[in-house]
Motif scaffolding. Structure first.
Motif, mmCIF file in Angstrom:
data_model
loop_
_atom_site.group_PDB
_atom_site.id
_atom_site.type_symbol
_atom_site.label_atom_id
_atom_site.label_comp_id
_atom_site.label_asym_id
_atom_site.label_seq_id
_atom_site.Cartn_x
_atom_site.Cartn_y
_atom_site.Cartn_z
ATOM 1 N N SER A 156 48.090 27.585 39.336
ATOM 2 C CA SER A 156 46.965 27.560 38.405
ATOM 3 C C SER A 156 45.640 27.726 39.146
ATOM 4 N N LYS A 157 45.487 27.050 40.291
ATOM 5 C CA LYS A 157 44.270 27.186 41.087
ATOM 6 C C LYS A 157 44.125 28.598 41.641
ATOM 7 N N ALA A 158 45.256 29.168 42.083
ATOM 8 C CA ALA A 158 45.219 30.534 42.604
ATOM 9 C C ALA A 158 44.801 31.518 41.513
ATOM 10 N N LEU A 159 45.366 31.363 40.318
ATOM 11 C CA LEU A 159 45.014 32.242 39.205
ATOM 12 C C LEU A 159 43.539 32.093 38.841
ATOM 13 N N SER A 160 43.035 30.859 38.817
ATOM 14 C CA SER A 160 41.624 30.634 38.502
ATOM 15 C C SER A 160 40.727 31.358 39.495
ATOM 16 N N TYR A 161 41.048 31.230 40.773
ATOM 17 C CA TYR A 161 40.237 31.886 41.799
ATOM 18 C C TYR A 161 40.275 33.404 41.664
ATOM 19 N N ILE A 162 41.465 33.958 41.547
ATOM 20 C CA ILE A 162 41.616 35.416 41.486
ATOM 21 C C ILE A 162 40.914 35.983 40.257
ATOM 22 N N LEU A 163 41.150 35.395 39.095
ATOM 23 C CA LEU A 163 40.687 35.969 37.834
ATOM 24 C C LEU A 163 39.209 35.683 37.559
ATOM 25 N N ARG A 164 38.693 34.577 38.116
ATOM 26 C CA ARG A 164 37.293 34.249 37.868
ATOM 27 C C ARG A 164 36.356 34.772 38.959
ATOM 28 N N HIS A 165 36.830 34.770 40.213
ATOM 29 C CA HIS A 165 35.920 34.996 41.330
ATOM 30 C C HIS A 165 36.386 36.022 42.362
ATOM 31 N N GLY A 166 37.667 36.026 42.693
ATOM 32 C CA GLY A 166 38.106 36.685 43.917
ATOM 33 C C GLY A 166 38.737 38.047 43.798
ATOM 34 N N ALA A 167 38.853 38.597 42.582
ATOM 35 C CA ALA A 167 39.569 39.866 42.420
ATOM 36 C C ALA A 167 39.009 40.963 43.313
ATOM 37 N N ALA A 168 37.681 41.122 43.332
ATOM 38 C CA ALA A 168 37.079 42.192 44.135
ATOM 39 C C ALA A 168 37.353 41.985 45.619
ATOM 40 N N GLU A 169 37.255 40.733 46.097
ATOM 41 C CA GLU A 169 37.510 40.452 47.507
ATOM 42 C C GLU A 169 38.948 40.790 47.891
ATOM 43 N N LEU A 170 39.847 40.677 46.933
ATOM 44 C CA LEU A 170 41.257 40.953 47.184
ATOM 45 C C LEU A 170 41.624 42.410 46.911
ATOM 46 N N GLY A 171 40.630 43.239 46.590
ATOM 47 C CA GLY A 171 40.876 44.656 46.354
ATOM 48 C C GLY A 171 41.449 44.967 44.987
ATOM 49 N N LEU A 172 41.269 44.051 44.022
ATOM 50 C CA LEU A 172 41.797 44.247 42.675
ATOM 51 C C LEU A 172 40.684 44.685 41.731
ATOM 52 N N VAL A 173 41.014 45.583 40.831
ATOM 53 C CA VAL A 173 40.041 46.065 39.849
ATOM 54 C C VAL A 173 40.356 45.397 38.516
ATOM 55 N N ILE A 174 39.491 44.464 38.113
ATOM 56 C CA ILE A 174 39.705 43.726 36.881
ATOM 57 C C ILE A 174 39.063 44.483 35.726
ATOM 58 N N GLY A 175 39.694 44.490 34.566
ATOM 59 C CA GLY A 175 39.174 45.218 33.424
ATOM 60 C C GLY A 175 37.899 44.617 32.878
ATOM 61 N N LYS A 176 37.145 45.391 32.111
ATOM 62 C CA LYS A 176 35.912 44.893 31.504
ATOM 63 C C LYS A 176 36.175 43.704 30.594
ATOM 64 N N ASP A 177 37.407 43.625 30.076
ATOM 65 C CA ASP A 177 37.770 42.509 29.207
ATOM 66 C C ASP A 177 38.369 41.347 29.983
ATOM 67 N N GLY A 178 38.358 41.448 31.319
ATOM 68 C CA GLY A 178 38.824 40.350 32.147
ATOM 69 C C GLY A 178 40.306 40.336 32.442
ATOM 70 N N PHE A 179 41.063 41.282 31.881
ATOM 71 C CA PHE A 179 42.515 41.296 32.082
ATOM 72 C C PHE A 179 42.895 42.022 33.364
ATOM 73 N N LEU A 180 43.979 41.530 33.972
ATOM 74 C CA LEU A 180 44.527 42.096 35.200
ATOM 75 C C LEU A 180 46.038 42.095 35.073
ATOM 76 N N ASP A 181 46.687 43.162 35.526
ATOM 77 C CA ASP A 181 48.147 43.225 35.457
ATOM 78 C C ASP A 181 48.765 42.082 36.256
ATOM 79 N N VAL A 182 49.712 41.384 35.662
ATOM 80 C CA VAL A 182 50.415 40.302 36.364
ATOM 81 C C VAL A 182 51.089 40.833 37.624
ATOM 82 N N GLU A 183 51.577 42.060 37.560
ATOM 83 C CA GLU A 183 52.218 42.687 38.722
ATOM 84 C C GLU A 183 51.252 42.739 39.911
ATOM 85 N N GLU A 184 49.966 43.022 39.652
ATOM 86 C CA GLU A 184 48.960 43.063 40.709
ATOM 87 C C GLU A 184 48.677 41.651 41.241
#
Length: 231
Positions: free
Chosen positions: A32-60
């Motif tokens: 849960s903490k990992a998901l919070s960090y990735i989806l709220r703050h860290g996606a760009a640092e991890l090289g992930l492109v998050i959608g304008k609506d905030g969604f990210l593929d679970v596979e990613e």
């Protein structure tokens, strides 16, 4: 706090004491903490492109270092059982891929969260709007107001921790509860919204501040309950 912890986890070799605490923590809490960090703050640092609506593929998400030991079923379980309803799952309408989004708390630029405006016309102004904080912050908050800080919104709850219908928006260990005059702030043009899990969000005024003039009262929650002076 979540960001600092998770950066340490990703960096390895962060010290024996932290490693022990991390190893003994419940796996679902770690996820849960990992998901919070990735989806709220860290996606760009991890090289992930998050959608304008905030969604990210679970596979990613599962390819991230913090989540490599988890599965899609683990994520589904954490989302379904999270008592604060922090996340939303969906199937992408075109690809059918399972996606996940944090419902609020972003420092990332997310433009299309499902936010419901709180207005007099809609008749959905809650009876209470409460911001939880700690005694050490009260002096600056009393003088300067509440700020968005690194997030895009100031978070409020429609009541105190433990009250019915208050799953999220205020931490259970908060020492102070600041009650906001929501109607007055709305009349003055400050926007407020409900998130998907009923957290009350506001960007504040043009400076990202909710000024002290909208503080209705301040209740000390711990160690004992009492009302604090506003001046």
């Amino acid at each position: 706090m979540e960001r600092a912890e998770l950066r340490g986890q990703a960096g390895q070799g962060t010290g024996r004491r932290r490693h022990r605490g991390h190893a003994s923590q419940d796996p679902d809490i770690r996820l849960s903490k990992a998901l919070s960090y990735i989806l709220r703050h860290g996606a760009a640092e991890l090289g992930l492109v998050i959608g304008k609506d905030g969604f990210l593929d679970v596979e990613e998400v599962l390819r991230c270092p913090q989540c490599r030991h988890y599965t899609e079923k683990d994520i589904q379980r954490v989302v379904e059982t999270n008592n604060k309803q922090r996340f939303t799952l969906r199937r992408h309408p075109e690809t059918g891929m399972l996606q996940i989004r944090a419902n609020q708390g972003h420092s990332l630029q997310v433009e299309e969260l499902e936010l419901i405006p709180i207005t007099e016309a809609a008749g959905n102004i809650p009876e209470q709007a409460v911001h939880g904080t700690y005694r050490r912050h009260w002096h600056s908050i009393k003088g300067e107001g509440l700020r968005c800080m690194s997030r895009r919104h100031i978070h409020l709850a429609p009541g105190l921790p433990g009250q019915g219908g208050v799953p999220s928006g205020i931490r259970s260990d908060c020492e102070l509860a600041i009650f906001i005059e929501l109607g007055k702030a709305i009349k003055d043009g400050i926007p407020f919204y409900f998130s998907t899990n009923r957290v009350i969000l506001t960007p504040g005024n043009e400076d990202g501040v909710l000024p002290p003039k909208y503080f209705q009262r301040v209740l000390q929650l711990k160690p004992s309950r009492c009302v604090l002076p506003l001046d």
